[in-house]
Motif scaffolding. Sequence first.
Motif, mmCIF file in Angstrom:
data_model
loop_
_atom_site.group_PDB
_atom_site.id
_atom_site.type_symbol
_atom_site.label_atom_id
_atom_site.label_comp_id
_atom_site.label_asym_id
_atom_site.label_seq_id
_atom_site.Cartn_x
_atom_site.Cartn_y
_atom_site.Cartn_z
ATOM 1 N N ALA A 62 28.108 34.857 16.827
ATOM 2 C CA ALA A 62 27.442 35.693 17.831
ATOM 3 C C ALA A 62 27.092 34.899 19.084
ATOM 4 N N ALA A 63 26.972 33.574 18.962
ATOM 5 C CA ALA A 63 26.591 32.739 20.102
ATOM 6 C C ALA A 63 27.798 32.147 20.833
ATOM 7 N N LEU A 64 28.998 32.598 20.482
ATOM 8 C CA LEU A 64 30.189 32.085 21.156
ATOM 9 C C LEU A 64 30.228 32.557 22.595
ATOM 10 N N PRO A 65 30.796 31.891 23.505
ATOM 11 C CA PRO A 65 31.571 30.660 23.432
ATOM 12 C C PRO A 65 30.720 29.392 23.502
ATOM 13 N N GLY A 66 29.423 29.521 23.744
ATOM 14 C CA GLY A 66 28.574 28.343 23.872
ATOM 15 C C GLY A 66 28.469 27.522 22.608
ATOM 16 N N ALA A 67 28.644 28.134 21.456
ATOM 17 C CA ALA A 67 28.500 27.434 20.180
ATOM 18 C C ALA A 67 29.849 27.186 19.523
ATOM 19 N N ALA A 68 30.878 26.966 20.334
ATOM 20 C CA ALA A 68 32.244 26.836 19.808
ATOM 21 C C ALA A 68 32.371 25.668 18.839
ATOM 22 N N ARG A 69 31.806 24.535 19.187
ATOM 23 C CA ARG A 69 31.949 23.358 18.317
ATOM 24 C C ARG A 69 31.254 23.594 16.965
ATOM 25 N N GLY A 70 30.030 24.082 17.005
ATOM 26 C CA GLY A 70 29.311 24.356 15.764
ATOM 27 C C GLY A 70 29.991 25.424 14.941
ATOM 28 N N TYR A 83 35.807 30.664 1.530
ATOM 29 C CA TYR A 83 35.503 31.823 2.373
ATOM 30 C C TYR A 83 36.797 32.489 2.821
ATOM 31 N N ASP A 84 36.814 33.807 2.778
ATOM 32 C CA ASP A 84 37.934 34.601 3.261
ATOM 33 C C ASP A 84 37.641 34.996 4.703
ATOM 34 N N PRO A 85 38.460 34.574 5.671
ATOM 35 C CA PRO A 85 38.162 34.911 7.068
ATOM 36 C C PRO A 85 38.174 36.422 7.289
ATOM 37 N N ARG A 86 37.225 36.879 8.072
ATOM 38 C CA ARG A 86 37.073 38.302 8.375
ATOM 39 C C ARG A 86 37.693 38.612 9.731
ATOM 40 N N PRO A 87 37.869 39.886 10.039
ATOM 41 C CA PRO A 87 38.418 40.235 11.353
ATOM 42 C C PRO A 87 37.577 39.685 12.511
ATOM 43 N N ASP A 88 36.252 39.611 12.329
ATOM 44 C CA ASP A 88 35.400 39.044 13.374
ATOM 45 C C ASP A 88 35.747 37.579 13.630
ATOM 46 N N ASP A 89 36.066 36.845 12.560
ATOM 47 C CA ASP A 89 36.434 35.440 12.712
ATOM 48 C C ASP A 89 37.754 35.302 13.466
ATOM 49 N N LEU A 90 38.699 36.166 13.134
ATOM 50 C CA LEU A 90 39.993 36.108 13.815
ATOM 51 C C LEU A 90 39.839 36.431 15.296
ATOM 52 N N ALA A 91 38.998 37.419 15.616
ATOM 53 C CA ALA A 91 38.764 37.762 17.022
ATOM 54 C C ALA A 91 38.058 36.618 17.747
ATOM 55 N N ALA A 92 37.097 35.990 17.082
ATOM 56 C CA ALA A 92 36.382 34.873 17.700
ATOM 57 C C ALA A 92 37.333 33.698 17.935
ATOM 58 N N LEU A 93 38.205 33.433 16.975
ATOM 59 C CA LEU A 93 39.143 32.321 17.139
ATOM 60 C C LEU A 93 40.169 32.602 18.227
ATOM 61 N N ARG A 94 40.488 33.861 18.444
ATOM 62 C CA ARG A 94 41.417 34.192 19.533
ATOM 63 C C ARG A 94 40.798 33.866 20.886
ATOM 64 N N THR A 95 39.470 33.983 20.988
ATOM 65 C CA THR A 95 38.805 33.616 22.249
ATOM 66 C C THR A 95 38.781 32.102 22.438
ATOM 67 N N LEU A 96 38.905 31.353 21.337
ATOM 68 C CA LEU A 96 38.907 29.886 21.406
ATOM 69 C C LEU A 96 40.319 29.317 21.346
ATOM 70 N N ARG A 97 41.312 30.162 21.639
ATOM 71 C CA ARG A 97 42.713 29.782 21.474
ATOM 72 C C ARG A 97 43.113 28.595 22.345
ATOM 73 N N GLY A 98 42.479 28.353 23.450
ATOM 74 C CA GLY A 98 42.855 27.255 24.340
ATOM 75 C C GLY A 98 42.477 25.884 23.821
ATOM 76 N N THR A 99 41.605 25.823 22.843
ATOM 77 C CA THR A 99 41.178 24.524 22.307
ATOM 78 C C THR A 99 42.077 24.133 21.133
ATOM 79 N N PRO A 100 42.282 22.824 20.930
ATOM 80 C CA PRO A 100 43.138 22.411 19.811
ATOM 81 C C PRO A 100 42.585 22.856 18.453
ATOM 82 N N THR A 101 41.279 22.735 18.268
ATOM 83 C CA THR A 101 40.680 23.139 16.998
ATOM 84 C C THR A 101 40.800 24.637 16.807
ATOM 85 N N LEU A 105 42.680 26.382 13.635
ATOM 86 C CA LEU A 105 41.897 27.269 12.764
ATOM 87 C C LEU A 105 42.432 28.695 12.786
ATOM 88 N N LEU A 106 42.885 29.158 13.943
ATOM 89 C CA LEU A 106 43.432 30.518 14.023
ATOM 90 C C LEU A 106 44.666 30.644 13.138
#
Length: 188
Positions: A62-70, A83-101, A105-106
């Motif tokens: 919920a605190a993304l993108p400021g809490a991307a590292r955490g 843990y089984d990734p949820r659709p919310d996790d996939l959407a959050a990781l798509r916003t972090l697509r520019g970072t190597p991590t 993870l995506l």
Amino acid sequence: MAFSADELRVLRRALAIALNPTTVAETDVRDCLRLAESVDEAIEEAGRLRAFLVTDLARYRAALPGAARGYTELLQDALAAGYDPRPDDLAALRTLRGTPTGDVLLRRCLALADQSLRARIAGRATTPRQRTRLLALPGGRSADRPSGPKRPAPGGKPAPPQPVPKPSEVFPPRRRPVPPPAQRSAVS
């Protein structure tokens, strides 16, 4: 889960009893039941840890993108814990697509989500089943005795329930390492 030397000794005796169920000493039965309770407690603790990780992960998401590292660190921990990734996790990781991590993870979460979906379609559950209680030992707990960890305290009074510690009490917050102070060169 790791066993101590004493627990391994008890486990070895329990397996020997299961293979050759002749007369069993009362101490062996008590040791086996104590080991079963320890395993049950470890499983419950793992469930509490998993619930804590999922809640913490939602808070960081919920605190993304400021809490991307955490968020990415917690997601890696949660994935390692099953843990089984949820659709919310996939959407959050798509916003972090520019970072190597985020990219790594995506891809990993997409593969896990695909496996989970295929397992559900095939009718297999992806969550671990609850372990059944160990009550079938000869001389073990009888049906008329209540089972569970409730034991009377010395003096015959019922023991007060022990409070369950909060995750913050059991798992202290992560501290970032402090960089060493910059070494100053002496100017002559």
